[in-house]
Design a protein around this motif. Structure first.
Motif, PDB file in Angstrom:
ATOM      1  N   ILE A   1       0.842  -1.192   0.000  1.00  0.00           N
ATOM      2  CA  ILE A   1       0.000   0.000   0.000  1.00  0.00           C
ATOM      3  C   ILE A   1       0.876   1.240   0.000  1.00  0.00           C
ATOM      4  O   ILE A   1       2.028   1.211   0.424  1.00  0.00           O
ATOM      5  CB  ILE A   1      -0.952   0.016   1.207  1.00  0.00           C
TER       6      ILE A   1
ATOM      7  N   ASP B   1      -3.577   5.726  -1.304  1.00  0.00           N
ATOM      8  CA  ASP B   1      -4.468   4.605  -1.599  1.00  0.00           C
ATOM      9  C   ASP B   1      -5.731   4.710  -0.742  1.00  0.00           C
ATOM     10  O   ASP B   1      -5.665   5.044   0.450  1.00  0.00           O
ATOM     11  CB  ASP B   1      -3.778   3.271  -1.296  1.00  0.00           C
ATOM     12  N   GLN B   2      -6.864   4.431  -1.354  1.00  0.00           N
ATOM     13  CA  GLN B   2      -8.146   4.522  -0.657  1.00  0.00           C
ATOM     14  C   GLN B   2      -8.645   3.107  -0.322  1.00  0.00           C
ATOM     15  O   GLN B   2      -9.182   2.405  -1.175  1.00  0.00           O
ATOM     16  CB  GLN B   2      -9.168   5.266  -1.517  1.00  0.00           C
ATOM     17  N   ILE B   3      -8.434   2.709   0.925  1.00  0.00           N
ATOM     18  CA  ILE B   3      -8.833   1.373   1.389  1.00  0.00           C
ATOM     19  C   ILE B   3      -9.485   1.540   2.760  1.00  0.00           C
ATOM     20  O   ILE B   3      -8.983   2.292   3.597  1.00  0.00           O
ATOM     21  CB  ILE B   3      -7.612   0.443   1.539  1.00  0.00           C
ATOM     22  N   THR B   4     -10.589   0.873   2.993  1.00  0.00           N
ATOM     23  CA  THR B   4     -11.204   0.964   4.314  1.00  0.00           C
ATOM     24  C   THR B   4     -10.381   0.178   5.327  1.00  0.00           C
ATOM     25  O   THR B   4      -9.647  -0.755   4.972  1.00  0.00           O
ATOM     26  CB  THR B   4     -12.642   0.414   4.324  1.00  0.00           C
TER      27      THR B   4
ATOM     28  N   HIS C   1     -11.176  -3.639   5.176  1.00  0.00           N
ATOM     29  CA  HIS C   1     -10.555  -4.394   4.090  1.00  0.00           C
ATOM     30  C   HIS C   1      -9.035  -4.463   4.244  1.00  0.00           C
ATOM     31  O   HIS C   1      -8.415  -5.476   3.889  1.00  0.00           O
ATOM     32  CB  HIS C   1     -10.923  -3.778   2.744  1.00  0.00           C
ATOM     33  N   ALA C   2      -8.444  -3.388   4.780  1.00  0.00           N
ATOM     34  CA  ALA C   2      -6.996  -3.395   4.995  1.00  0.00           C
ATOM     35  C   ALA C   2      -6.609  -4.421   6.059  1.00  0.00           C
ATOM     36  O   ALA C   2      -5.588  -5.106   5.934  1.00  0.00           O
ATOM     37  CB  ALA C   2      -6.525  -2.003   5.406  1.00  0.00           C
TER      38      ALA C   2
ATOM     39  N   MET D   1      -8.872  -7.617  -2.150  1.00  0.00           N
ATOM     40  CA  MET D   1      -9.072  -6.431  -1.324  1.00  0.00           C
ATOM     41  C   MET D   1      -9.505  -5.254  -2.187  1.00  0.00           C
ATOM     42  O   MET D   1      -8.757  -4.799  -3.056  1.00  0.00           O
ATOM     43  CB  MET D   1      -7.770  -6.077  -0.590  1.00  0.00           C
TER      44      MET D   1
ATOM     45  N   TYR E   1     -10.500  -1.419  -3.407  1.00  0.00           N
ATOM     46  CA  TYR E   1     -10.186  -0.022  -3.155  1.00  0.00           C
ATOM     47  C   TYR E   1     -11.493   0.771  -3.198  1.00  0.00           C
ATOM     48  O   TYR E   1     -12.416   0.429  -3.961  1.00  0.00           O
ATOM     49  CB  TYR E   1      -9.214   0.519  -4.199  1.00  0.00           C
TER      50      TYR E   1
ATOM     51  N   SER F   1      -9.118  -3.596  -7.222  1.00  0.00           N
ATOM     52  CA  SER F   1      -8.834  -4.430  -6.053  1.00  0.00           C
ATOM     53  C   SER F   1      -7.414  -4.990  -6.143  1.00  0.00           C
ATOM     54  O   SER F   1      -6.785  -4.945  -7.195  1.00  0.00           O
ATOM     55  CB  SER F   1      -9.839  -5.583  -5.957  1.00  0.00           C
TER      56      SER F   1
END
Length: 353
Positions: free
Chosen positions: A102, A106-109, A112-113, A200, A202, A207
């Motif tokens: 990452i 980066d836009q990840i909750t 999910h991360a 995963m 984004y 993903s």
């Protein structure tokens, strides 16, 4: 039949029964791990132990605690479905460390991360998780140690959220099993550690495909459902594994093994073979209409408390009533006395000479 012959026959019968009993008793497996601990995750019973309290480097099994706190603090702060706080700190790890891959921006909750982190053992994600739910990594590590102490893990001390070697970062097979058992009671955590493959997503689309490092999940062992691997030069290959069969969960923690996945299968097989039957108990059933988490034992205890309070109130009421009756009786007696006095002739008071 002579007494000697009877004695010999009885002795032979005893030996036969003893042999049958020993034949039915599972024997602990031979494993290559330096240390291991197997527990009944539902009761906390010890099923197997080998050097279980020897301190060792836990490696990335550290992320079990990181995942637990990520979920607990994330839920408490309402951040589970908010963007992960990814800073340049994610690059401050050894070049050969396992990463999720990452980058800042980066836009990840968080949810999910965490799942990606537990699947591929991402050290970079562990740093980002720490900085999402606490101001600094130092704050997060302090909470890791607080949680370990609260769980009774007295031979554990964390120095970072990812498990890379540090002289002040250690745990034991027993402690790691206890921490894992705690985590597996959390639905979110249990889901995060169960994926052999995970895409995963984004937030802004696309993903990242993740493949687990925990081959116990794909070993074919019945009921395998987690948890986490860890490997460092200092601590060797480690594994905390979990499986559930017929509603019973067994957890095996393995430290420094030449064959951690093979050891896991042996230990799990043995663990399930020696599980004690669990008698139905009130406190394992959650009431449908009760407040969340309340059990029949809770209700029973509160009913007992209410009954005791009612008994005290009844006794107090009875005492008060008795006092009232006594007072009325005294008043009545006094009234009779007054009446009697009133019927007597009046005699003027004469002081003594």
């Amino acid at each position: 039949m002579s007494l000697k012959k009877i004695f010999c026959l009885a002795a032979a019968a005893c030996l036969t029964v003893s042999a049958a009993v020993f034949a039915d008793t599972p024997q602990p497996p031979e494993i290559s791990a330096h240390a291991a601990y197997v527990m009944d995750a539902d009761t906390g019973d010890t099923l197997y132990t080998k050097n279980a309290d020897d301190r060792a480097y836990p490696g990335s099994t550290t992320k079990i605690m990181t995942g637990i706190l990520g979920v607990e603090l994330g839920k408490a702060q309402g951040k589970m479905d908010q963007p992960l706080n990814i800073t340049s700190d994610v690059y401050n790890i050894e070049s050969d460390a396992s990463v999720l891959g990452i980058d800042p921006g980066d836009q990840i909750t968080l949810r999910h991360a965490l799942t990606g982190m537990m699947t591929v053992s991402g050290c970079d994600a562990a740093i980002a998780v720490a900085k999402t739910v606490t101001p600094t990594q130092t704050d997060f590590v302090a909470k890791m140690n607080e949680k370990a102490a609260a769980l009774g893990c007295t031979n554990t001390h964390f120095a970072n959220p990812h498990g890379l070697p540090d002289s002040n970062h250690y745990s034991t097979a027993r402690d790691m099993a206890v921490i894992a058992a705690y985590g597996m009671k959390m639905p979110e955590f249990r889901d995060m550690v169960s994926h052999s493959e995970y895409d995963m997503p984004y937030i802004n689309g696309g993903s990242k495909h993740c493949t687990t490092t925990n081959y116990f999940l794909t070993s074919g062992f019945p009921g395998a459902n987690g948890i986490k691997t860890g490997t460092t030069n200092a601590g060797g290959p480690c594994l905390v594994a979990s499986a559930t069969q017929n509603g019973r969960t067994v957890i095996a923690a393995i430290m420094n093994s030449d064959d951690r996945f093979g050891d896991a299968q042996k230990l799990m097989t043995y663990g399930f073979s020696v599980l004690k039957p669990v008698e139905p108990a009130e406190n394992v059933y959650i009431l449908r209409q009760a407040p969340a988490g309340q059990t029949l034992s809770d209700i029973k205890e509160k009913q007992a408390q209410a009954a005791e309070l009612a008994s005290q109130q009844k006794q107090e009421t009875a005492t008060a009533a008795a006092s009232t009756v006594g007072a009325k009786a005294s008043a009545k007696t006094a009234a009779k006395a007054d009446t009697a006095k009133a019927s007597q002739p009046y005699v003027p008071f004469s002081p003594a000479a």
